[in-house]
Design an enzyme around this catalytic site. Structure first.
Site, PDB file in Angstrom:
ATOM      1  N   LYS A 119      -0.555   9.921   4.600  1.00 40.29           N
ATOM      2  CA  LYS A 119      -1.484   9.205   5.476  1.00 40.29           C
ATOM      3  C   LYS A 119      -0.729   8.266   6.408  1.00 40.29           C
ATOM      4  CE  LYS A 119      -5.668  10.083   3.433  1.00 40.29           C
ATOM      5  NZ  LYS A 119      -5.156  11.255   2.686  1.00 40.29           N
ATOM      6  N   SER A 138      -5.810  16.790   5.959  1.00 36.67           N
ATOM      7  CA  SER A 138      -6.135  15.396   6.280  1.00 36.67           C
ATOM      8  C   SER A 138      -5.243  14.832   7.376  1.00 36.67           C
ATOM      9  CB  SER A 138      -6.050  14.526   5.018  1.00 36.67           C
ATOM     10  OG  SER A 138      -4.723  14.209   4.725  1.00 36.67           O
TER      11      SER A 138
END
Lengths: 204, 204
Positions: free
Chosen positions: B156, B119
């Site tokens: 993230k 990710s």
DNA sequence: GAATATACCACACATTTGTGTGGTAGTCAA
DNA sequence: TTGACTACCACACAAATGTGTGGTATATTC
């Protein structure tokens, strides 16, 4: 696992560890005594012997300031990130310890390059990253190498042509991780000068 | 730049550097004398004073094994990769020195996470990379954070909604570097547990 | 030619530092 | 209750280690 330590023993060990990690110089017995307010050097010596017996310290006979930590648990704990679930901080889930000093010793055949450009972005090498490079003129298939293309230095994958194309010359070519750059054959004008063994990035 | 050293002075300094880097313990004057075959401790002391005066060593009065390198030139030289041209190994082009010990001290508010998934591949964080994380529950806009989404830990970007959308709640959201993952609002169920301050990758 | 720096030796000395021996007091398990 | 381990103190001693003073010989620079 190593034997447990008492609270006091831990305090002494922590003090020593701090001194070694911060000042890089081991404290003397009297310095330890001074910190804890012990009026006897014997007290500290007893602690050192216990810590040595329990496997936390290495003592060197008759050597000043020579305490060595033999704490495998030095450095930063590496915890695994399970795909689904929080990082496991429990003792059993620690995969290892990150020890900056142990990554590599500074030596003549290592140097460090600051990456430029985006040709290896696909391999996770971003502009500004520090690349630890081992000087070598040979490398294995698929390794990331620093190569001199004519007069220009680049970081690329070293790839061998598929077997089907055997006999081809040259056998190797350089491939960027970014598709927009084209492959470069390894010829006399193209020499490998090192292999990238590590990538380090720091966020400000 | 620091004053130049004579050949002999360099040899002495190198010996001391090696001992400190390898054994982690500074040599004594007599150990230096022994290595070079000097029959007088005064000889070594003279060298130490010269090296100190020229700014390469720090001496601590009356302290055993307390030599300290104040050699900025420790570690690996970081050479800049000029976009067009070979890496510059000349002294003037060294941008700094990579000193593993100085990157960070092991401390309680740091830990190390092994990255999973793709990710954050777009930000150069690949599966298996080691992330050095500082425990903190707050972070700045655009920083890379480790967050707990319900029970799941992820890495993230922390982003703030554009000003135009002020008053919105929540103000922050988590964004993957990989487009195929969607944004996640920061709510009570989503807590930041740390900030990624460094990425380390080792190639086998 | 005097001044300064390098590259050593010799040796005494003082301080730092580790070690050895012995002791007190408390706890905890066999 | 004996034996272990912990948690200290006191003090002497010797080994390790840094420091001080003074010296020789050879360069280099002003």
């Amino acid at each position: 696992m190593k034997p447990d330590l008492t609270v006091r023993q831990k305090q002494v060990l922590n003090f020593i560890r701090d001194r070694i990690n911060h000042d890089r110089i081991s404290p003397t017995i009297r310095e330890v005594a001074g910190f804890f307010g012990f009026s006897s050097t014997g007290t500290v010596r007893d602690y050192l012997q216990v810590l040595s017996r329990k496997g936390y310290l290495k003592l060197n006979k008759n050597k000043a300031r020579s305490l060595e930590l033999i704490n495998q648990e030095q450095g930063l704990a590496i915890v695994g990130m399970v795909a689904c679930g929080k990082p496991q901080f429990a003792q059993e889930d620690i995969e290892g310890y990150l020890q900056p000093e142990e990554w590599f010793k500074a030596s003549d055949d290592l140097f460090c390059l600051k990456a430029k450009g985006d040709s290896m972005a696909g391999a996770g090498i971003m502009e500004g990253d520090l690349l630890v490079v081992r000087r070598q003129s040979q490398a294995q298939n698929n390794e990331i190498v620093v190569a001199l293309i004519g007069d220009e230095a680049t970081v690329k994958f070293l790839r061998r042509h598929k077997d089907g194309k055997q006999g081809r010359d040259p056998k190797y070519f350089l491939e960027a991780a970014n598709k927009k750059y084209s492959d470069i054959p390894v010829t006399e004008a193209t020499s490998v000068i090192g292999r990238v063994i590590s990538v380090i990035r720091k966020y400000v």
